[in-house]
Write a protein that holds these residues in place. Structure first.
Motif, PDB file in Angstrom:
ATOM      1  N   LEU A1159      66.062 -59.864  78.576  1.00  0.00           N
ATOM      2  CA  LEU A1159      66.605 -58.614  79.100  1.00  0.00           C
ATOM      3  C   LEU A1159      67.368 -57.859  78.020  1.00  0.00           C
ATOM      4  N   ALA A1160      68.146 -58.573  77.191  1.00  0.00           N
ATOM      5  CA  ALA A1160      68.856 -57.919  76.091  1.00  0.00           C
ATOM      6  C   ALA A1160      67.884 -57.316  75.093  1.00  0.00           C
ATOM      7  N   ALA A1161      66.768 -58.012  74.821  1.00  0.00           N
ATOM      8  CA  ALA A1161      65.766 -57.474  73.897  1.00  0.00           C
ATOM      9  C   ALA A1161      65.122 -56.212  74.452  1.00  0.00           C
ATOM     10  N   ILE A1162      64.893 -56.200  75.774  1.00  0.00           N
ATOM     11  CA  ILE A1162      64.295 -55.005  76.389  1.00  0.00           C
ATOM     12  C   ILE A1162      65.256 -53.823  76.276  1.00  0.00           C
ATOM     13  N   MET A1163      66.540 -54.047  76.548  1.00  0.00           N
ATOM     14  CA  MET A1163      67.501 -52.951  76.443  1.00  0.00           C
ATOM     15  C   MET A1163      67.677 -52.493  75.004  1.00  0.00           C
ATOM     16  N   ASP A1164      67.494 -53.383  74.031  1.00  0.00           N
ATOM     17  CA  ASP A1164      67.590 -52.990  72.629  1.00  0.00           C
ATOM     18  C   ASP A1164      66.387 -52.158  72.220  1.00  0.00           C
ATOM     19  N   ALA A1165      65.201 -52.520  72.694  1.00  0.00           N
ATOM     20  CA  ALA A1165      63.986 -51.788  72.318  1.00  0.00           C
ATOM     21  C   ALA A1165      63.814 -50.515  73.115  1.00  0.00           C
ATOM     22  N   PHE A1166      64.326 -50.498  74.327  1.00  0.00           N
ATOM     23  CA  PHE A1166      64.202 -49.326  75.194  1.00  0.00           C
ATOM     24  C   PHE A1166      65.600 -48.943  75.687  1.00  0.00           C
ATOM     25  N   PRO A1167      66.392 -48.203  74.887  1.00  0.00           N
ATOM     26  CA  PRO A1167      67.788 -47.899  75.262  1.00  0.00           C
ATOM     27  C   PRO A1167      67.907 -47.132  76.569  1.00  0.00           C
ATOM     28  N   ALA A1168      66.869 -46.431  76.986  1.00  0.00           N
ATOM     29  CA  ALA A1168      66.969 -45.679  78.237  1.00  0.00           C
ATOM     30  C   ALA A1168      67.151 -46.582  79.437  1.00  0.00           C
ATOM     31  N   PHE A1169      66.783 -47.892  79.312  1.00  0.00           N
ATOM     32  CA  PHE A1169      66.928 -48.824  80.427  1.00  0.00           C
ATOM     33  C   PHE A1169      68.206 -49.651  80.329  1.00  0.00           C
ATOM     34  N   SER A1170      69.155 -49.241  79.473  1.00  0.00           N
ATOM     35  CA  SER A1170      70.399 -50.003  79.312  1.00  0.00           C
ATOM     36  C   SER A1170      71.363 -49.847  80.477  1.00  0.00           C
ATOM     37  N   PRO A1171      71.478 -48.671  81.130  1.00  0.00           N
ATOM     38  CA  PRO A1171      72.430 -48.570  82.247  1.00  0.00           C
ATOM     39  C   PRO A1171      72.153 -49.594  83.328  1.00  0.00           C
ATOM     40  N   LYS A1172      73.218 -49.956  84.036  1.00  0.00           N
ATOM     41  CA  LYS A1172      73.114 -51.017  85.036  1.00  0.00           C
ATOM     42  C   LYS A1172      72.246 -50.632  86.225  1.00  0.00           C
ATOM     43  N   HIS A1173      72.108 -49.331  86.470  1.00  0.00           N
ATOM     44  CA  HIS A1173      71.278 -48.942  87.609  1.00  0.00           C
ATOM     45  C   HIS A1173      69.796 -48.968  87.295  1.00  0.00           C
ATOM     46  N   MET A1174      69.459 -49.220  86.022  1.00  0.00           N
ATOM     47  CA  MET A1174      68.065 -49.331  85.643  1.00  0.00           C
ATOM     48  C   MET A1174      67.635 -50.794  85.698  1.00  0.00           C
ATOM     49  N   LEU A1175      66.303 -51.016  85.812  1.00  0.00           N
ATOM     50  CA  LEU A1175      65.720 -52.365  85.869  1.00  0.00           C
ATOM     51  C   LEU A1175      66.394 -53.201  86.949  1.00  0.00           C
ATOM     52  N   SER A1176      66.556 -52.626  88.108  1.00  0.00           N
ATOM     53  CA  SER A1176      67.250 -53.333  89.186  1.00  0.00           C
ATOM     54  C   SER A1176      66.493 -54.575  89.637  1.00  0.00           C
ATOM     55  N   ARG A1177      65.170 -54.512  89.703  1.00  0.00           N
ATOM     56  CA  ARG A1177      64.405 -55.681  90.145  1.00  0.00           C
ATOM     57  C   ARG A1177      64.496 -56.809  89.130  1.00  0.00           C
ATOM     58  N   THR A1178      64.461 -56.456  87.858  1.00  0.00           N
ATOM     59  CA  THR A1178      64.554 -57.492  86.816  1.00  0.00           C
ATOM     60  C   THR A1178      65.924 -58.175  86.851  1.00  0.00           C
ATOM     61  N   ARG A1179      66.954 -57.392  87.010  1.00  0.00           N
ATOM     62  CA  ARG A1179      68.292 -57.980  87.080  1.00  0.00           C
ATOM     63  C   ARG A1179      68.443 -58.842  88.335  1.00  0.00           C
ATOM     64  N   ARG A1180      67.891 -58.405  89.438  1.00  0.00           N
ATOM     65  CA  ARG A1180      67.962 -59.204  90.661  1.00  0.00           C
ATOM     66  C   ARG A1180      67.199 -60.518  90.479  1.00  0.00           C
ATOM     67  N   ALA A1181      66.084 -60.495  89.754  1.00  0.00           N
ATOM     68  CA  ALA A1181      65.320 -61.714  89.494  1.00  0.00           C
ATOM     69  C   ALA A1181      66.134 -62.703  88.666  1.00  0.00           C
ATOM     70  N   LEU A1182      66.868 -62.212  87.686  1.00  0.00           N
ATOM     71  CA  LEU A1182      67.720 -63.104  86.886  1.00  0.00           C
ATOM     72  C   LEU A1182      68.829 -63.701  87.743  1.00  0.00           C
ATOM     73  N   GLN A1183      69.366 -62.945  88.712  1.00  0.00           N
ATOM     74  CA  GLN A1183      70.376 -63.510  89.612  1.00  0.00           C
ATOM     75  C   GLN A1183      69.790 -64.643  90.449  1.00  0.00           C
ATOM     76  N   GLY A1184      68.584 -64.446  90.931  1.00  0.00           N
ATOM     77  CA  GLY A1184      67.939 -65.532  91.668  1.00  0.00           C
ATOM     78  C   GLY A1184      67.685 -66.736  90.804  1.00  0.00           C
ATOM     79  N   TRP A1185      67.322 -66.509  89.570  1.00  0.00           N
ATOM     80  CA  TRP A1185      67.126 -67.616  88.623  1.00  0.00           C
ATOM     81  C   TRP A1185      68.426 -68.413  88.473  1.00  0.00           C
TER      82      TRP A1185
END
Length: 1445
Positions: A1159-1185
């Motif tokens: 997830l950190a690599a994705i936010m580094d390569a794509f800065p537009a997805f750095s805000p917390k309201h972006m990639l909500s499904r991916t972040r929720r998946a990490l919480q389940g993990w």
């Protein structure tokens, strides 16, 4: 020049003032009768030849002011209506004719004066009786006759105003009958002279007789028209309100429902010193009305309309329905915004406006609606009473105990029996409840049977008879010396700060009681009556100690009209302590008191209308039989205003006038000078001569001295004079050696001044109650501190007790809170130390005078012998008095800059002579004479080298403490007065005031207080210039050492700054150097950007290895998306692809940290997805993990391993390093803290304690902890290693000069790796920085944290730096048991062994408990046998670890 013209004259005042003069009538030559702005009329020569004039300017008929005369310098007229001007012109003509007649000149002709002389009117024949059938007078004056039928309507003269025995509209004479003699006529107007009052008259007008009756009617809807000085029709709003008439005009009143409110609103604005427009601004500011609200503009328009009605059109709003509608609409707007400023509610607008037909009730008869409302109200009242009866029955059942009998509700008085609080309640004047604080004010409702009204007698004492010349000058010109100017009053009003006077609720609600109260005041000769009030005061009542009520006036609103009175030299209760009573003498005191002193002084006549009480009906005065001389005509509404004729308590000038008058009477009667008055702020008069000293304070008089006969005689003559003037003196006390004055007990036999014992006991009990930390508010603490401060002024050093109590009162002023521990400690100090508060008047001066000085490198003290008489003169002056003088002077300028008459030209320039007031502090503050500071009179006592840098004021304070401690080594210096010199003004003021706001200086003040209280001494510290301080040289003898020390320390600090600057690029490089340095840094990163457009700074935000890892992970994501045919375009598709990739990593067995790094690599390569309201499904998946596989915290470093490391170091004879490791873990030190510890940071045990302590991060070394704190302390009280403090103080460590850490600590890598190999722990799992997790290491085996650290240190959560592998922890319990069995096989260490096997109930803890003691014995004793035994034990433990592995 002609009558009515204006001239300006200047009399030479500075600054220049131009006085306006109106020419009334010509006398002769250039002499005219003129009118002044104060309405004075007299003859004056109006030309430049007048010797009284400095300048003269005639304005001519156009009244144009020349440009050379500033408008602000003109003293002009207040607004005057044409009628008043004409009256003044007529009176001026009469005076001019009188003067001309005395000089043999003829009366004035009517030409240029503008006033025509009365023409002779031929006598008219007596009219014949009218014909029969024609209405006419049967008898009476001819002027009352009506014209006959068929006869032309004759002219008559009618009065335009009431006066001269006539009413408005009366017919004076019918033409052709002549006007009365002496009447001045001008066209159809005339002035009728009043024979009873020469110089006064009323205006007449010539009208048709048929129209004369119309002049008897007043138009109820308009006010009398008033013009300003420029002739513009304008009236002040506040002056218009009193003449408004409340009533109904002809034809009926308001055709609206509800009461008339316009007049009440106008009166309310007047009482608040507001106008409609100023109240609009006040309403917006206080009502929090949002900007842009349409109601703001509408309210402003209505306010301006209402104000224009009164001030410009001069209408009576109470008789106009249009004005009532405007006022009601303003009230609708205010009420709508009152509850919710942002959401106004206009639901009740129709009711407010008073419409006959409302929108909500259209089609419903109003009488039927009223009937329904009354019936519903009755039903609701019956239901309410039934509900209250049911609730009372239920409450009664709940209160009954199970077994019956009396109520089981606990009696609150029972708490009073267990914990009585009479002292605190009496001191605070309210009840302090145990279950809740209930503050009951001392204000009580009016009760005529309990009110104590002052009895002023038949005649008041005029102030001009009892004041001195300066006081009479002030009272004679109250408008110029006491009242604020019109411009200043305008500024006060514009600020919008209103004062609402408080009035007793009972008198306010019941007019009958208020009228009776006014009658009581009149019978006591306290009030008179007027119809022209200028200010408002309101009565209320407070409880007295005897249960009766004291009459008080709220004069806050009126006090704003007055300047603050000048400072007056007065005595305080503590001033008694400044007297010097000669040895063997007895102090006698005589006293007297003036009954109702304030109300016995007559208020100046011009100020009486300012102190008006609320109005009463005029008819009451006639019913009471009030003398007409005591009131004027009522206003247009039939009201009169009672006003005070005596000086009221509550007026800000009352104390100034009463104190000045009493003191002047006492001095005149006794024949004493002002130097025999005891006041605060200047040295006390001497008593040795036998002449008495007087202490007048308001209505009290104290006469004291050592000659009882003179004291009694002085008191008697003063009392006699007071009674001759009309004062009533009571409570006389003849000369006696014991008395109470100003809250203190004066014991002249023993020569002491002390607080009244009963009051002191209550205060001490109150502080003792506070020491139990009750729930109390800051307001109560403030009141109690006020009582304590009054007592502490006897010995000002006691003021240093209070610091935390003040902080608590400020923080919790209006709320109850549990008293802070530091405040409770101060309360306990006060409860015990206030009993020592006593001044000894017979205390003698010590013959030794000391002087101290301090520099940054040392402190020195000198002393000399001085005669007590000289010390009394110098020491009797307190340093803070220098700022009470009328002309404060810079201390250094006063002491070092005397003007030389031979070289300084200022000595020959004329100086401005200021008028001296004997009742003020006019004296120039006396400095210490230079003759007492000659170096040959002094000798050095001691000097001390100061190695710790401190503020110079703090060092100077330490010098004073050192001088006192040196003096008090001899008990001969006890119970004496001591004089000390210091060249630091802050320290001198500290000693004079007794306390300081700075806590470090407050500690110095407390040390001084402790020395003075313990020895019963008194200290006076006087300031002297540094150039005259003889201790200056000795204090600087170590300056060269300080310079070298500063230089070496500066080099170290410079090195640190260079390292810090090198790290943060703050070396002060040039711009070119910075550019080249940054280019070199850019060349070190040659890796390509990780996304298009990435800048260099974004690229270096991530290290290169991490960047490569990020690129690899992003590449894997793209490959997975391509393989799964997932689109990466768009935020939704991209989030879906990333979420599936995270699920793929979970299925492939990756760890959660891999998912987080992806997830950190994705936010580094794509800065537009750095805000917390972006990639909500991916972040929720990490919480389940994380929930499925939570991260496991690795165990901390085991205490067993720490002991093993220490044993390994002992085996290699590194005792200091081993003990340092143990010190870090027992003292909870971070590695950096352990490396910074120095030998002087070890603090030995205090008396009563057996534990050493460590001083961490000393502020003197400018060190701070990780969280930014300094001066932390850790107590070495660990039960595991009780010997660690003694070892640190052992000689084996003291051989190192500065640091307590071992010199071989640099070899820590070697011994840590060796210890790790011994227990077979991977080297990769170790790090030196792991020492900061020693808290968890100790806690894991049951060790406790320190009990009493000065600054608590919270254990931190362990990280991954220094932990044993999970497998190694599994068998800790087995390892402990094996270690214990190994220990039992060792030979005994003898009877000194503190822990024997029999004392342990669980063998699994023996290794943990006993090994540290063996280590201590090995470190503390160098016997090789014991070290060998420990090493054998360690080897056995090592084998046990290996066997476990």
């Amino acid at each position: 020049m002609e009558a009515g013209h204006i001239a300006l004259v200047s009399y030479g005042e500075r600054p220049v003032v131009w006085h306006t003069r109106i020419l009334l009538a010509h006398v002769h030559g250039s002499c005219w009768i003129i009118l002044t702005p104060d309405h004075d009329r007299y003859e004056e020569q109006l030309d430049a030849a007048n010797p009284d004039y400095e300048d003269f300017e005639f304005l001519g008929p156009n009244h144009a002011i020349p440009a050379r005369i500033p408008q602000a310098s003109i003293y002009g007229f207040a607004p005057m209506d044409p009628g008043e001007l004409a009256r003044q012109m007529a009176l001026g003509r009469i005076e001019a004719d009188s003067i001309r007649a005395q000089r043999g000149l003829p009366p004035l002709a009517g030409g240029r004066q503008g006033v025509a002389a009365p023409a002779p009117v031929p006598a008219a024949p007596v009219p014949a009786p009218p014909p029969s059938g024609v209405l006419g007078p049967a008898a009476g004056p001819v002027a009352a006759a009506a014209p006959a039928v068929g006869v032309a309507d004759p002219y008559c003269w009618v009065t335009l105003e009431s006066g001269a025995g006539r009413l408005k509209g009366d017919v004076v004479v019918v033409e052709p009958n002549p006007l009365p003699a002496g009447t001045q006529q001008l066209g159809d107007r005339a002035m009728l002279q009043d024979p009873a009052q020469p110089g006064h008259g009323i205006f007449l007008k010539r009208v048709l007789q048929s129209q004369s009756s119309t002049y008897k009617l007043d138009d109820f809807r308009v006010l009398p028209v008033q013009f300003d000085a420029q002739g513009v029709r304008r009236r002040d709003f506040h002056s218009a309100v009193p003449i408004m008439i409340e009533g109904s005009p002809a034809g009926g009143g308001l055709q609206l429902e509800g009461p008339a409110t316009a007049l009440n609103i106008a009166k309310g604005l007047r009482d608040q010193n507001l106008t409609p427009t100023t109240y609009h601004e006040f309403w917006i500011r206080t009502g929090e009305i949002p900007k842009g609200d349409r109601s703001v503009y509408e309210h402003e328009c209505l306010s301006r309309i209402f104000e224009a009605m009164v001030t410009i059109d001069q209408l009576n709003p109470s008789g106009l329905q249009s004005a009532e509608l405007v006022v009601r609409r303003m009230q609708v707007i205010r009420e709508a915004h009152r509850i919710s400023p942002t959401s106004p509610d206009y639901s009740s607008a129709d009711i407010f406006m008073g419409w006959r037909y409302r929108k909500q009730t259209q089609g419903v008869d109003s009488s039927l609606a009223a009937y329904v409302a009354v019936e519903l109200k009755s039903d609701a009242a019956i239901a309410k009473e039934s509900r209250k009866a049911r609730e009372e029955q239920q409450q009664r059942r709940r209160n009954l105990p199970k077994g019956g009998g009396d109520s089981a509700v606990p009696d609150p008085n029972r708490w009073r029996e267990l914990f009585p609080l009479p002292a605190i309640e009496e001191l605070l004047h309210h009840e302090v409840a145990y279950t809740g604080e209930t503050c009951a004010t001392t204000v009580r409702p009016y009760d005529r049977s309990l009110v104590s009204l002052p009895d002023c007698g038949s005649k008041l004492v005029p102030l001009d008879q009892v004041l001195d010349a300066a006081g009479r000058e002030v009272v004679g010109d109250p408008h110029g010396r006491m009242l604020v100017s019109e411009a200043e009053w305008g500024e006060i009003v514009e600020k919008g700060e209103t004062v609402m006077p408080y009035m007793d609720v009972t008198l306010q609600k019941c007019p009958e009681l208020y009228h009776q109260f006014i009658l009581d005041l009149y019978e006591k000769n306290l009030i008179s009556f007027t119809s022209k009030p200028q200010g408002l005061v309101t009565p209320f009542f407070v409880a007295k100690k005897n249960g009766r009520l004291r009459f008080i006036l709220d004069c806050r609103a009126v006090n704003r009209r007055f300047h603050p009175p000048p400072p007056l030299a007065m005595a305080a209760g503590s001033t008694w302590s400044s007297l010097d009573l000669p040895q063997g003498e007895i102090l006698y005191t005589a006293q007297s008191d003036i009954r109702d002193y304030f109300y016995s002084l007559e208020l100046p006549t011009s100020l009486q209308p300012l102190f008006c009480l609320p109005a009463i009906p005029h008819r009451l005065l006639q019913a009471w039989g009030v003398d007409e001389r005591h009131f004027s005509e009522p206003d247009g509404q039939g009201w009169v205003f009672p006003h005070l004729v005596a000086v009221p308590m509550g007026w800000n000038w009352a104390m100034w006038l009463s104190q000045r008058a009493h003191q002047q009477i006492a001095l005149e009667a006794s024949g004493l000078g002002v130097d025999r008055v005891l006041v605060e702020g200047k040295p006390c008069p001497e008593l040795a001569s036998g002449k008495p000293v007087i202490i007048p304070y308001a209505d009290n008089l104290n006469v004291t001295g050592i000659n009882a006969e003179l004291v009694q005689q002085t008191k008697d003559v003063v009392v006699k004079r007071l009674r001759e003037l009309g004062f009533r003196v009571h409570e006389e006390l003849d000369a006696h050696h014991t008395c109470q004055s100003l809250g203190f007990l004066i014991d002249g036999l023993n020569g002491t001044v002390s607080p009244i014992p009963e009051r002191l006991d209550k205060i001490c009990k109150a502080f003792m109650w506070l020491s139990r930390r009750p729930q109390v508010s800051g307001r109560s603490i403030e009141r109690l501190l006020g009582h304590a401060v009054h007592i502490c002024l006897l010995r000002r050093e006691l003021l240093s007790i209070f610091r935390g109590l003040y902080d608590f009162a400020y923080s919790c002023y209006d709320r109850r809170a549990k008293l802070w521990p530091v405040a409770a400690k101060e309360a306990r100090w006060a409860a015990n130390l206030l009993k020592l508060c006593q001044a000894d008047l017979k205390k003698t001066w010590s013959r030794q005078v000391t002087s101290s000085d301090a520099s940054l490198s040392g402190i020195a003290v000198c002393k000399r012998d001085m005669e007590p008489a000289e010390q009394s003169i110098i020491g009797g002056i307190k340093e803070h008095w220098r700022y009470k003088s009328r002309i404060p002077v810079n201390p250094r300028e006063a002491a070092l800059s005397p003007l030389d008459p031979f070289s300084n030209p200022e000595t020959v320039k004329p100086s401005e002579v200021q008028k001296q007031d004997p009742f003020e502090l006019n004296e120039v503050f006396p400095e210490v004479p230079k003759k007492h500071l000659q170096k040959d009179l002094w000798h050095d006592v001691f000097a001390v080298h100061m190695t710790h840098p401190e503020h110079i004021s703090l060092l100077e304070g330490r010098g004073v403490v050192a001088a006192l401690r040196h003096k008090f080594r001899s008990s001969f210096e006890f119970n004496r007065k001591h004089l000390h010199f210091s060249d630091n003004l802050a320290v001198a003021l500290l000693a004079a005031r007794g306390r300081s706001n700075n806590f470090q200086m407050l500690r110095v003040s407390r040390r001084i207080a402790a020395l003075l209280l313990a020895t019963g001494s008194w200290l006076s510290v006087r300031w002297i210039p540094s150039e005259y301080n003889v201790a200056d040289r000795a204090s600087r003898q170590w300056e060269h050492l300080r310079d070298s020390h500063v230089a070496s320390r500066g080099a170290v600090e410079k090195g640190k700054k260079e390292i810090h600057a090198r790290c943060y690029n703050k070396l002060g490089l040039t711009k070119d150097q910075k550019i080249s340095s940054r280019r070199a840094k850019m060349q070190t990163r040659v890796d390509p950007p990780r996304f298009w457009g990435q800048t260099m700074l974004e690229k270096v935000a991530v290290s290169q290895p991490v960047a490569l890892d990020y690129q690899r992970r992003v590449k894997e994501l793209k490959q997975y998306a391509k393989k799964q045919r997932l689109s990466l375009k768009g935020a939704t598709n991209f989030d879906q692809a990333c979420c599936k990739f995270v699920n793929h990593m979970f299925n492939q067995g990756f760890d959660l940290q891999d998912g987080s790094k992806t997830l950190a690599a994705i936010m580094d390569a794509f800065p537009a997805f750095s805000p917390k309201h972006m990639l909500s499904r991916t972040r929720r998946a990490l919480q389940g993990w994380g929930k499925l596989e939570p991260q496991q915290t690795r165990p901390p470093v085991p205490w067993l391993l720490i002991q093993a490391i220490s044993m390994e170091l002992l085996k290699k004879n590194k005792k200091a390093s081993a003990a340092a490791i143990l010190l870090m873990f027992t003292a909870y030190l971070r590695p950096g803290e352990a490396l910074d510890v120095q030998r002087r940071d070890l603090v030995p045990p205090l008396p009563g304690s057996k534990h050493y302590s460590l001083h961490l991060h000393p502020a003197e070394r400018a060190q701070q902890s990780k969280v930014g704190l300094s001066d932390e302390s850790i107590l070495l009280d660990s039960p595991v290693l009780p010997w660690i403090g003694r070892w640190a103080a052992d000689s084996s460590v003291r051989r190192y000069e500065a640091h307590a850490r071992p010199q071989d600590f640099s070899a820590s890598d070697e011994w840590s790796e060796s210890a790790a190999r011994c227990v077979e722990i991977a080297q990769a799992a170790l790090a030196r920085a792991a020492s900061n997790h020693s808290i968890r290491s100790l806690s894991s085996v049951g060790a406790r944290t320190p009990k009493t650290p000065v600054t608590p240190r919270t254990p931190k959560t362990p990280n991954n730096s220094f932990f044993a592998p999970t497998g190694a922890v599994a068998g800790y319990a087995t390892t402990f048991a094996a270690a214990a069995r190994t220990e039992e096989s060792l030979p005994s260490l003898g009877p000194s062994e503190p822990n024997s096997p029999e004392r342990h109930a669980h063998g699994s803890l023996r290794y943990h408990s006993d090994l540290p003691i063996l280590l201590g014995q090995a470190v503390g004793n160098s016997e090789s046998a014991q070290i060998f035994r420990c090493i054998i034990m360690y080897d056995n433990v090592n084998k046990t670890f290996k066997k476990h592995k």
